[in-house]
Design an enzyme around this catalytic site. Structure first.
Site, mmCIF file in Angstrom:
data_model
loop_
_atom_site.group_PDB
_atom_site.id
_atom_site.type_symbol
_atom_site.label_atom_id
_atom_site.label_comp_id
_atom_site.label_asym_id
_atom_site.label_seq_id
_atom_site.Cartn_x
_atom_site.Cartn_y
_atom_site.Cartn_z
ATOM 1 N N CYS B 337 21.184 25.517 -36.203
ATOM 2 C CA CYS B 337 19.647 25.034 -35.900
ATOM 3 C C CYS B 337 18.607 24.628 -37.013
ATOM 4 O O CYS B 337 17.969 24.218 -36.848
ATOM 5 C CB CYS B 337 19.341 26.172 -35.063
ATOM 6 S SG CYS B 337 20.213 27.830 -35.193
ATOM 7 N N ARG B 366 31.883 31.350 -39.844
ATOM 8 C CA ARG B 366 31.594 32.536 -40.017
ATOM 9 C C ARG B 366 32.674 33.386 -40.424
ATOM 10 O O ARG B 366 33.983 33.504 -39.579
ATOM 11 C CB ARG B 366 31.100 33.023 -38.661
ATOM 12 C CG ARG B 366 29.683 32.219 -38.139
ATOM 13 C CD ARG B 366 29.055 32.638 -36.901
ATOM 14 N NE ARG B 366 28.418 31.620 -36.224
ATOM 15 C CZ ARG B 366 27.743 31.555 -35.121
ATOM 16 N NH1 ARG B 366 28.232 32.558 -34.265
ATOM 17 N NH2 ARG B 366 27.036 30.805 -34.806
ATOM 18 N N GLN B 384 30.675 23.765 -32.522
ATOM 19 C CA GLN B 384 29.872 24.189 -31.399
ATOM 20 C C GLN B 384 29.372 22.707 -30.829
ATOM 21 O O GLN B 384 29.159 22.071 -31.434
ATOM 22 C CB GLN B 384 28.475 25.036 -31.698
ATOM 23 C CG GLN B 384 28.819 26.231 -32.276
ATOM 24 C CD GLN B 384 27.383 26.952 -32.607
ATOM 25 O OE1 GLN B 384 26.728 26.507 -33.403
ATOM 26 N NE2 GLN B 384 27.364 28.277 -32.226
ATOM 27 N N ASP B 386 26.815 21.858 -29.890
ATOM 28 C CA ASP B 386 25.090 22.210 -29.966
ATOM 29 C C ASP B 386 24.057 21.274 -29.606
ATOM 30 O O ASP B 386 24.205 20.095 -29.825
ATOM 31 C CB ASP B 386 25.197 22.857 -31.425
ATOM 32 C CG ASP B 386 24.365 24.018 -31.755
ATOM 33 O OD1 ASP B 386 23.722 24.467 -30.693
ATOM 34 O OD2 ASP B 386 24.308 24.488 -32.728
ATOM 35 N N HIS B 388 19.476 21.165 -29.582
ATOM 36 C CA HIS B 388 18.386 21.998 -29.796
ATOM 37 C C HIS B 388 17.011 20.986 -29.194
ATOM 38 O O HIS B 388 17.097 19.791 -29.546
ATOM 39 C CB HIS B 388 17.789 22.217 -31.284
ATOM 40 C CG HIS B 388 18.838 23.071 -31.644
ATOM 41 N ND1 HIS B 388 19.998 22.987 -32.730
ATOM 42 C CD2 HIS B 388 18.972 24.574 -31.478
ATOM 43 C CE1 HIS B 388 20.712 23.849 -32.890
ATOM 44 N NE2 HIS B 388 20.291 24.886 -32.169
ATOM 45 N N LYS B 472 18.389 34.989 -23.668
ATOM 46 C CA LYS B 472 19.301 33.882 -23.623
ATOM 47 C C LYS B 472 19.731 34.004 -22.117
ATOM 48 O O LYS B 472 19.941 35.163 -21.524
ATOM 49 C CB LYS B 472 20.485 33.703 -24.532
ATOM 50 C CG LYS B 472 21.346 35.076 -24.715
ATOM 51 C CD LYS B 472 22.275 34.807 -25.674
ATOM 52 C CE LYS B 472 23.089 36.278 -25.741
ATOM 53 N NZ LYS B 472 24.196 36.188 -26.663
ATOM 54 N N HIS B 518 18.122 26.525 -27.659
ATOM 55 C CA HIS B 518 19.418 26.105 -28.219
ATOM 56 C C HIS B 518 20.254 26.386 -26.983
ATOM 57 O O HIS B 518 20.227 27.243 -26.175
ATOM 58 C CB HIS B 518 19.801 27.494 -28.875
ATOM 59 C CG HIS B 518 18.952 27.970 -29.930
ATOM 60 N ND1 HIS B 518 19.342 27.708 -31.301
ATOM 61 C CD2 HIS B 518 17.755 28.308 -30.043
ATOM 62 C CE1 HIS B 518 18.102 28.266 -32.189
ATOM 63 N NE2 HIS B 518 17.613 28.877 -31.238
#
Lengths: 646, 646
Positions: B337, B366, B384, B386, B388, B472, B518
């Site tokens: 992000c 991570r 991910q 992902d 946005h 979320k 997200h």
């Protein structure tokens, strides 16, 4: 008398103490006037250096790379003198020649230099040049050398001298100016007829970011004013094509101070273009029997200790990533090969499985100092179109040739037809630099040279340019502005298979070592796209360009018909845009030109009435009024004629 | 008397000192026999805890999650007693219940436990259980507690007690066994009728890798033998479908000790499968108006200080990457992000440009402790899917609904039809945990709940489960074995737009803050593929599976015809393999079954003569002899019926 051998094999005798210029004059007075530099027994000398022994001599003119180097280095002395005269008290450091021109790094103290000061510097430098002052080398003792610069309070030159051995130190004098210098100058300042200061930039002393920042004054010089004019025109053209400028205008990529220098962010149009390039190569690679893999962007320190990269990438690199567990450290991957070796090691292989060809668009990270960074051509993170081929020694020749075929296909499809190959082999005088046996190196070097010959490449062999782990072949491409770029590499490696203990079972049922080929036809996606932007000036091949067509209705009334046209182009997989803003067609056309969109479709009353479209090509050519179907076919056929299958 | 409120709202009076079991008996003796646990005023209590004040009481049976937790935690006491009796001198540490069963971490000293010891432990534990010993809680002073464990030389329990406040310490006794314990037990050991020791593993004391490694004994228990039998059958089925086993057998991915734990290497078949999944989503995303971007895998520390992640990811994470320049540090990106915010900030935006939807298959890193790692479901690097979305507040509701539509399309296309949604909102009692204004949180929570309602999702609202930066919605999927997985997330964020100072110019010509969403329908490619492997047992949907067809000639004689068949399948973009090894058809079929290839084509004399193929489906169904064209159409139509367009 001494015996001098010239490059054409001629052997001539001269009295002891003759200079290269004397030799030049013995050939012809006219030639001698053009000689500006010389090399005696492969060592650069002045044209006025007296020669006392037998040896081979090369005489250079402006037309030789070595001649230009000498010319530009000499010019840096002239500019340094001009700077000292204009800004008394500044401290000089170093002033080498570079690919195009020269620079001088100076500590300006309280002074500063900007664009508006350039004309005065150029004027002063030219005044000095016109004095036709000879460049004269002079040996000095370390004590004398230190004395001069201690007097000038110049800690930089002092530091340089302290690292030199007494008896090897020389100064170069011209006019009233003296500089610490190893030599390599033109006969006199008068040969320099045109000088241009190009830019100033920050540069750290000795290239270390923790040292003081100096001012780097870039310049270029020529033996004729006309050549400077031509060069500046080329520079202006290059500026218009600068990929950083075009990348921003076409919204392909950007950088963010927060994310970090040298770490490109690909904007939607750029990411899509990159994906088209990747898909183009993926398709060809699939036909060529490659298999895609995906590996992480980090690896344990242990992995790079095994590969040998850990020993090579030291304190100048991104440092290891520590974790909460004391003995567990990772490194950002600087190369994909160690990971691919571990993929090969996933299971035992038989000779029947080989070659294995693992390909990955692998993003790697290598630290570069901020001063070295430049747009997409010099970055800290980049994506290699990498692949590693694991094959038997018998398969090496054929695989190498196949890779050359693939590389040529890539270059041709992207409009590069002017290129040479460079085969980089060992420096035979420096065997300790390389990992692996002499026998393996010879095998590998021969395989590359044979393949280059058989494929009819125009190639040169460069000794000492090989990587520490193997010899290689690089493609050197000349772009539309005549500049050379290194692009795409093919590298044989007998070393990593040893280090990772890679094996396969041969037909003899014994265990054997495979050979490895590293290759990347684009090199890096970032650098390749930068080059392509500058080569094409942003006018990408039609199959690759972000938007192929833009539809420009002359007024809102025709929006419905414009959308119908858009829809039928999209069905034919043509990338089209609709500019339905409330602006004049003139303005829309100007913007479409700036955005380098190949085709503009203008739609008005007549087009709607006759169910046609008016087409204008980028640059202005008018294709007139045609049917939508006809236009789709035209686009498709243009794409097909440019982009052959592999 | 005290007033007890039951979950259905009934209010009953009992004498002071009545226990939850007394309350259960007042409802019915039969019900009371099933009650094994209770919660008084939302705090877990024993069924025999005397109650002295008014309050609400919930009674749990085996059918409740809370009942199972109590049952399994109590079983860990029984197993701990068995271990102490079998291995005198071992040191107990902690023994909680987990999602399925319980574990006990013990320091075995000189002893070791392996599979072959499990039956003896189970036998001993069952013997103890059959004694029907009641679990009895007892308050002790800190001094008494320390005395017991100092006598046993147990530094672990001692350390635990030292961190407790005097007056809050309790022991739990049953039979001859005593353990430091906060409570939450079933009435007596006799309720446990079946105990199975499942495995042993290493586990660090307090989960810190720098501490001593203990032995974690995993077990499960049931109130009926039959339930254990059923559970073990499910476990066996899960073992057969374990994605780590299938991933290896199908050659999808691997791990390398040298590259590092938790860092998957995608093998060719796995990388191709992942690419098909990514392309599937890319296509849908393109229709939904997303634009792909590409960002680097690192960012300057400054970036994450701005985003707030730096404060959240501390010493438990991958540590900052230092560089030769002292003040320049980078972090492996734990999230995409911040990079996408910087892309949004590339240029000024008008409300007319919104929504902007930036998507990236972004690989993030991570740190997880090695003991926490598990195949592809718990890794240190993952990708991910992902995106946005940056939109105006007015667009939030619609965008959220669009994302739900996309998520449902993804789940349906991959064969998941059994799922629930979880809406995670703030813990209203813990406002300091969250970044951002109360007003913005309320807006965001309402938008999510409204969208979930309108799309007819089966959803629950969980307080306190929101991330620190926003509420979320997660999709919880039930797989073929009835297990629940968290999959796909949609998250509203009012926080990062503030931190990155994102703005757009509104129709009022003023500057406004966009809202951010997200979202990741797959969640992570790694985890999703693991789940899909276990859900399908490796029998992927036909459009996705690595090899759709394998051609098995009965002898070498038919290889030419087999190649013709292969070629015509490839022309129809069907992924087919030819197994022309010199093996029996029986063996080839068995291997094709193991490789989960959906269709086998057997080719022999008859097929060649009649220009047909014999088709056998995975699992054994015989489709008989058909024409190649007919088969291609069959495959294509099966794919089309499973994979609708978005």
């Amino acid at each position: 008398m001494i015996k001098i051998t010239l490059p054409d094999g001629t052997l001539k005798e001269f009295s002891k103490g003759s200079t290269p210029m004397d030799v030049a004059k013995s050939i012809s007075e006219g030639f001698a006037r053009n000689v500006i530099s010389a090399a005696f027994n492969d060592t650069k000398v002045e044209t006025v250096t007296p020669l006392y022994e037998d040896g081979s001599l090369i005489l250079f003119t402006w037309n030789d790379v070595e001649g230009k180097q000498t010319f530009w280095h000499s010019s840096s002395h002239i500019v340094a003198q001009a700077l000292e005269e204009l800004y008394p008290g500044i401290k000089l450091t170093i002033g080498p020649s570079i690919e195009n021109g020269f620079y001088y790094d100076v500590d300006l103290g309280e002074n500063s230099i900007s664009d508006k000061d350039f004309p005065a510097i150029e004027k002063k430098a030219l005044e000095i040049a016109r004095g036709k002052h000879p460049f004269k080398m002079r040996a000095v003792t370390k004590a004398e050398a230190l004395a001069l610069y201690k007097e000038q309070d110049n800690e930089y030159k002092t530091e340089l001298i302290e690292n030199l051995e007494d008896g090897t130190i020389t100064f170069c004098d011209h006019d009233t100016f003296t500089d610490l210098c190893r030599g390599g100058h033109i006969p006199n300042t008068g040969i320099v007829k045109a000088i241009k200061i190009l830019s100033v930039a920050g540069a750290y002393w000795r290239g270390n970011e923790n040292n003081k920042q100096l001012t780097r004054v870039y310049g270029i010089s020529f033996p004729k004013q006309k050549e400077l004019t031509e060069y500046l025109e080329l520079l202006e053209q290059a500026k218009q094509r600068d990929h950083r400028k075009l990348g921003k205008e076409l919204e392909l990529f950007t950088f963010s101070a927060k994310v970090g220098q040298g770490l490109p962010l690909w904007l939607p149009k750029g990411a899509a273009l990159r994906e088209r390039l990747e898909n183009f190569l993926k398709k060809a690679q699939k036909k060529a029997g490659y298999e895609m893999v995906i590996t992480p962007h980090i690896g344990q320190k242990e992995l790079y200790v095994t590969s040998g990269h850990y020993a090579k990438y030291g304190e100048d690199s991104f440092q290891p990533i520590k974790t909460p567990k004391m003995d567990e450290e990772f490194l950002l991957k600087p190369m994909n090969c160690p990971h691919h070796c571990e993929i090969f090691n996933f299971k035992p292989h038989s000779y029947k499985d080989l070659p294995k060809r693992f390909a990955e668009f692998g993003t790697v990270y290598r630290y570069e100092q901020s001063g070295e960074l430049h747009g997409l051509t010099r970055v800290r993170g980049f994506t290699q179109d990498d692949a590693h081929i694991f094959c038997t020694p018998d398969q090496l020749d054929q695989e190498f040739k196949n890779v050359i075929d693939l590389s040529l296909y890539v270059l041709n499809s992207l409009g590069f037809d002017n290129f040479k190959a460079q085969v980089s082999v060992r420096d035979l005088n420096n065997p300790d630099k390389y990992i692996g046996s002499v026998e393996n190196w010879e095998k590998a070097e021969n395989a590359i040279i044979n393949a280059a010959k058989e494929k009819g490449l125009d190639f040169v062999i460069e000794s000492g340019e090989a990587a520490f782990y193997g010899p290689k072949l690089d493609f050197m491409v000349k772009d539309a502005l005549g500049r050379n770029w290194q692009l795409g590499t093919i590298q044989v490696d007998y070393n990593l298979p040893e280090r990772f203990d890679l094996t396969y079972k041969g037909s003899d049922n014994e265990s054997h070592r495979p050979v490895m080929i590293h290759r990347a036809p684009f090199g890096s996606m970032e650098r390749f796209i930068a080059l392509l932007l500058e080569h094409t000036g942003g006018n990408f091949p039609l199959w690759l360009t972000p938007d192929q067509v833009i539809i420009l209705p002359v007024s809102e009334k025709y929006e419905k018909y414009a959308k119908k046209v858009l829809n039928s182009l999209e069905i034919n997989e043509i990338r089209a845009l609709l500019d339905n803003r409330n602006e004049t067609v003139g303005k829309k056309i100007r913007e479409a030109e700036m955005n380098k969109i190949p085709f503009m479709i203008i739609i008005g009353e007549n087009e709607e009435a006759t169910n046609t479209i008016s087409v204008r090509k980028h640059g202005g050519e008018d294709l007139g009024s045609i049917a939508i179907k006809e236009f789709s076919d035209l686009v498709t056929s243009e794409i097909n004629s440019n982009l052959k299958s592999f």
